[in-house]
Design a protein around this motif. Structure first.
Motif, PDB file in Angstrom:
ATOM      1  N   GLY A 144      36.472  -3.258  14.099  1.00 56.11           N
ATOM      2  CA  GLY A 144      36.237  -4.690  14.264  1.00 56.11           C
ATOM      3  C   GLY A 144      36.672  -5.152  15.638  1.00 56.11           C
ATOM      4  N   ARG A 145      37.119  -6.403  15.673  1.00 58.97           N
ATOM      5  CA  ARG A 145      37.587  -6.959  16.934  1.00 58.97           C
ATOM      6  C   ARG A 145      38.882  -6.274  17.360  1.00 58.97           C
ATOM      7  NH1 ARG A 145      39.557 -11.613  16.318  1.00 58.97           N
ATOM      8  NH2 ARG A 145      39.346 -12.339  18.468  1.00 58.97           N
ATOM      9  N   GLU A 192      41.401  -7.600  18.902  1.00 58.28           N
ATOM     10  CA  GLU A 192      42.543  -8.453  18.575  1.00 58.28           C
ATOM     11  C   GLU A 192      42.994  -8.211  17.136  1.00 58.28           C
ATOM     12  OE1 GLU A 192      44.146 -10.572  20.556  1.00 58.28           O
ATOM     13  OE2 GLU A 192      42.890 -10.212  22.311  1.00 58.28           O
ATOM     14  N   ASP A 193      42.029  -8.104  16.220  1.00 58.25           N
ATOM     15  CA  ASP A 193      42.370  -7.868  14.811  1.00 58.25           C
ATOM     16  C   ASP A 193      43.003  -6.492  14.628  1.00 58.25           C
ATOM     17  OD1 ASP A 193      41.290 -10.330  14.240  1.00 58.25           O
ATOM     18  OD2 ASP A 193      39.324  -9.514  13.676  1.00 58.25           O
ATOM     19  N   ASP A 201      46.669  -6.695  15.703  1.00 57.21           N
ATOM     20  CA  ASP A 201      47.479  -7.375  14.685  1.00 57.21           C
ATOM     21  C   ASP A 201      47.689  -6.490  13.463  1.00 57.21           C
ATOM     22  OD1 ASP A 201      47.664  -9.618  16.282  1.00 57.21           O
ATOM     23  OD2 ASP A 201      45.951 -10.621  15.348  1.00 57.21           O
ATOM     24  N   ALA A 202      46.655  -5.744  13.075  1.00 54.76           N
ATOM     25  CA  ALA A 202      46.776  -4.878  11.901  1.00 54.76           C
ATOM     26  C   ALA A 202      47.773  -3.759  12.145  1.00 54.76           C
ATOM     27  CB  ALA A 202      45.404  -4.294  11.552  1.00 54.76           C
ATOM     28  N   ARG A 217      51.222  -5.093  11.687  1.00 54.34           N
ATOM     29  CA  ARG A 217      51.496  -5.865  10.469  1.00 54.34           C
ATOM     30  C   ARG A 217      52.732  -5.350   9.734  1.00 54.34           C
ATOM     31  NH1 ARG A 217      46.653  -5.571   8.102  1.00 54.34           N
ATOM     32  NH2 ARG A 217      45.973  -7.384   9.337  1.00 54.34           N
TER      33      ARG A 217
END
Length: 858
Positions: A807-808, A810-811, A814-815, A818
């Protein structure tokens, strides 16, 4: 026999005079507690057992029942914070038994408890549970064994079963609404240890006219007649009385009937061995004026104290002093010789604790000797000086029902080095002793130790507040807490619990010269204890009052400087005894020192965080053909800052990517990181090859005489060709995620850490990226786990990169962070730099291998 209505609800209707329990009482619960705690003591052979139940505030465990422990011994432990370091709390939190075989294991696992109770004993604490609910903890204490063993497996199993049965019963009562409310104001159920009866008592009903006599089984046994063989005739029992006693006894019985007064008479009962023992007979005429037949009746009891009466008489004839202390330390018996030894009459001692009556026994070391005997169930001896220069030796012998004591003049000269640190000689040398005005109990000492320990682990000012709230509120039964700090001669609220923010907002910014309880306590450096609203309003008319009814205002003074004030509030009226006032005053000093240290830390942290924020890039450059994102996550322990950094540096046609890690988590680490980041930027923008950039940075770091080592991973990427050259210096290997979703660890060779060797060589590796690939550079804070090797940690991150990508960018960043964000105990900080190679179609080259290799750049 007394008859009663025993139902499924127990015998409560017979025990309560009005047929029902008083408000707030729960008879079925109390019966279950008594049965459980007595059973636990009998099953384990312990001398003390207790049940602690969770209070309504769910922050503390409160003594609900005790067997063998007087309330005076439990006073400091009546309320235990759930998060404290006591075995009882540990068993509740963990759901497992805490078994301490003896003093050595207790010291090793619970050192603070050993300091507060430095006596040899073993203990076991087991949770009281039913299903997923934990009601509290059951605990037993036994005399330490010479071989150091504790409870056997069978005993531990039985103790767990007893606790489970109690939990099941409490769950059933709760389901029926019969459990009742429980908090620290509920009086605990205290029962003595089971023991053989000291005195036998037999009951009788004697018709003097007919000679018929009704006797219970105990009376028959006292007279030596089997109950089943007794024929109901007074003559049968009279045959067992010493013949010389019979005429006088019969005359006294007739006089008691005729004159209607109480009969009291001593008789000698013969036994089968030709001897006899003395009993007391007490009788009276039943009051029934309408029934003339009762006028010739005597009803009463026969008391058989066995040889005890003779024993008491013998003790009274001895020159030495003998006494008995109840489990709560009160004098239950003292012979006449003790009067002359202590210089005080029996009437002044009986029913009171000796150290509360005699000033020369007021030193806490003497009460501690009694406590040592009671807790350890082992004899204790010590010397005491009775002014002016009379030395007495005391010996205490504990048992299930209390302590038997012996006192006598010291026969030998008292050694000059007699002092409180010796086992036998717990006094002080003649001429040097003076009693202290007051002394805290053991439970109070534990409060100081527990809060002190919690404060040593608190780093920030808010962590200090949390430690105080977790310990102070449940320990003293308060419901509200607020701490305000001094800033520019005004009070600023640090944090609060239980108060209304709107209420406290009215006092924000209060100057120190204002006449309020908080400012008066602070400016006078004297704690202020207010036990009622009336008392508060009388001293401070017109003051705004919260919902509390009692307050403690504790000034926080450190190094003779006002640091702040601690406000403890109570919903109900709370009395502050002298001992509690002393403990709260001492705790105020501990809180002040911790708060002062924490505020200095907070100031240093703000400086270091500002320095680090200034050094980290606030915005990454926008680059054609590349998508780059970075993350920095500080650690959750220590300074919460460190030497991790990342940077993206445009260098002509190429882009430099750097992730580094300086050891340490303080200002020095942040400063070293700033130096290294500046050096890398300077060498990179000057156009040096990647290996030279790292080598030159290493030499500069060495020239600056580094106290800290560092690692880094440096990559130079050509956006048009996709060629990337990588250099590692003691750093974890980079990861590469391919467009098809697979991820691999790039096996690029590396050099040593920066700051070790001026002439160190740093090899350079080259690879060509496939469009859609993601290059991941990171620091070890992202991967390190306890009890895991670095290889497994890196592979776990590789798997996460493969699973979460697609995906992106940025995501994805963050993942990957997490799990780290959810950790409350992560020591290291984290830097992460993700770069996705996405050139326009017209500039993309044909796909090439993504595997690393070495050689000259194209």
């Amino acid at each position: 026999m007394i008859e009663g209505n025993v139902s499924a609800n127990g015998v409560a209707s017979n025990l309560y005079p009005f047929g029902a329990a008083s408000v707030g009482e729960a008879p079925e619960r109390d019966d279950a507690l008594v049965s459980a705690v007595v059973g636990a003591v009998e099953l384990t052979g312990a001398h003390t057992g207790s049940v602690f139940l969770l209070a309504g505030d769910r922050r503390s465990l409160v003594v609900a029942a005790s067997c063998g422990s007087p309330l005076s011994l439990l006073s400091g432990w009546r309320r235990i914070p759930v998060n404290s370091g006591l075995p009882v709390a540990e068993a509740y939190r963990s759901g497992r038994m805490v078994h301490l075989a003896g003093a050595e294991e207790t010291m090793r696992r619970f050192p603070q408890l050993s300091v507060a109770l430095p006596y040899p004993f073993g203990s076991a604490s087991v949770p009281v549970q039913a299903g997923n609910r934990t009601f509290g903890t059951m605990a037993v204490v036994w005399t330490a064994r010479p071989d150091g063993t504790g409870l056997s497996r069978a005993q531990r199993r039985k103790l767990r079963s007893a606790a489970d049965r109690l939990g099941t019963t409490l769950a059933g009562l709760r389901a029926r609404g019969a459990l009742g409310e429980y908090d620290e104001r509920t009086a605990p159920v205290v029962v003595p240890l089971p023991s053989a009866p000291v005195i036998r008592v037999g009951l009788f009903d004697w018709n003097l006219g007919t000679g018929a006599l009704t006797a219970d089984d105990e009376l028959c046994a006292i007279f030596g007649v089997p109950p089943r063989e007794f024929d109901g005739r007074a003559a049968t029992l009279a045959a067992m009385i010493e013949p010389a006693d019979l005429p006088g006894f019969r005359s006294a019985a007739r006089a008691a009937v005729q004159e209607r007064h109480v009969l009291a008479y001593c008789l000698r009962i013969r036994d089968c061995r030709g001897g006899h023992h003395t009993v007391e007979l007490w009788g009276r005429v039943p009051v029934s004026p309408d029934d003339l037949e009762t006028s010739a009746h005597l009803v009463g009891a026969v008391l058989d104290s066995g040889s005890r009466m003779a024993a008491v008489a013998a003790i009274e004839r001895l020159a030495d002093g003998f006494f008995a202390l109840s489990p709560d330390g009160r004098l239950a018996y003292a012979n006449h010789s003790l009067e002359s030894l202590l210089g005080v009459r029996q009437g002044e001692l009986l029913g009171r604790r000796p150290w509360d009556v005699l000033p020369w026994l007021a030193d806490p070391v003497y009460e501690d000797r009694y406590r040592a005997a009671l807790v350890s169930q082992q004899p204790v001896s010590f010397l005491v000086r009775r002014p002016p220069d009379n030395w007495l030796v005391f010996s205490l012998h504990p048992g299930a029902q209390g302590v038997t004591g012996w006192a006598a003049p010291a026969r030998q000269p008292v050694p000059a080095d007699t002092g409180p640190d010796t086992t036998l000689t717990a006094g002080r040398p003649p001429g040097s002793w003076s009693p202290p005005p007051a002394a805290p109990r053991v439970g109070s000492l534990y409060r100081v130790l527990t809060l002190g320990s919690a404060l040593t682990e608190a780093v920030t000012a808010h962590e200090v507040f949390e430690a105080v709230a977790e310990q102070l509120l449940p320990a003293f039964g308060g419901q509200k807490l607020a701490i305000a700090v001094v800033e520019e001669r005004r009070l600023r609220l640090l944090d609060q619990r239980g108060y209304s923010k709107r209420f406290l907002a009215r006092f924000e910014g209060t100057p120190l010269h204002a006449r309020l309880p908080v400012t008066d306590a602070l400016t006078s450096a004297t704690p202020l204890f207010v036990e009622s609203r009336e008392e508060l309003l009388e001293t401070y008319p017109g003051i705004m009052v919260s919902q509390s009814n009692s307050w403690a205002f504790l000034p926080l003074i450190a190094s003779n400087r006002p640091v702040g004030v601690c406000l403890l509030g109570f919903d109900d009226v709370h009395r502050f005894p002298d001992e509690e006032r002393g403990v709260l005053t001492a705790l105020g000093g501990l809180i002040a020192q911790a708060l002062e240290r924490a505020r200095l830390y907070d100031a240093e942290f703000a400086l270091a965080r500002g320095l680090q924020n200034a050094l980290l890039p606030h915005r990454l450059p926008t680059l054609p053909g590349l998508d780059v994102t970075g993350r920095y996550l500080p650690g959750t322990r220590g300074m919460d800052i460190g030497g991790d950094w990342y940077d993206v540096i445009p260098t002509g046609d190429e882009i430099a990517l750097i992730v580094g890690d300086v050891e340490g988590h303080n200002v020095a680490a942040a400063a070293a990181m700033g130096q290294l980041r500046s050096a890398v930027r300077a060498f990179a923008t000057a156009g040096h090859p990647p290996s030279d950039v790292v080598a030159n940075t290493n030499r500069l770091h060495m020239d600056l005489d580094p106290a800290l080592l560092a690692s880094c991973c440096y990559a130079r990427l050509h956006p048009r060709s996709g060629v990337v050259r990588i250099v590692r210096a003691g750093h974890p290997p980079p990861l590469l995620r391919l467009p098809d979703g697979q991820a691999e660890v790039l096996d690029v060779p590396g050099g040593p850490l920066l700051g070790i060797d001026t002439a160190a060589h740093f090899p350079e590796s080259e690879l060509r990226l496939v469009p859609g690939s993601v290059l991941a550079l990171y620091t070890d804070g992202l991967i390190e786990r306890r009890d895991s090797d670095i290889g497994s940690d890196v592979d776990r991150l590789r798997a996460s990169l493969a699973r979460m990508g697609g995906g992106r960018l940025e995501d994805l960043a963050d993942a990957l962070l997490r799990d780290a964000r959810r950790s409350a105990d992560r020591a290291d900080d984290i830097a992460l730099l993700l770069t996705e190679y996405a050139p326009p179609p017209q500039t993309a080259t044909k796909p090439a291998s993504a595997h690393a290799g070495s050689g000259p750049s194209p």
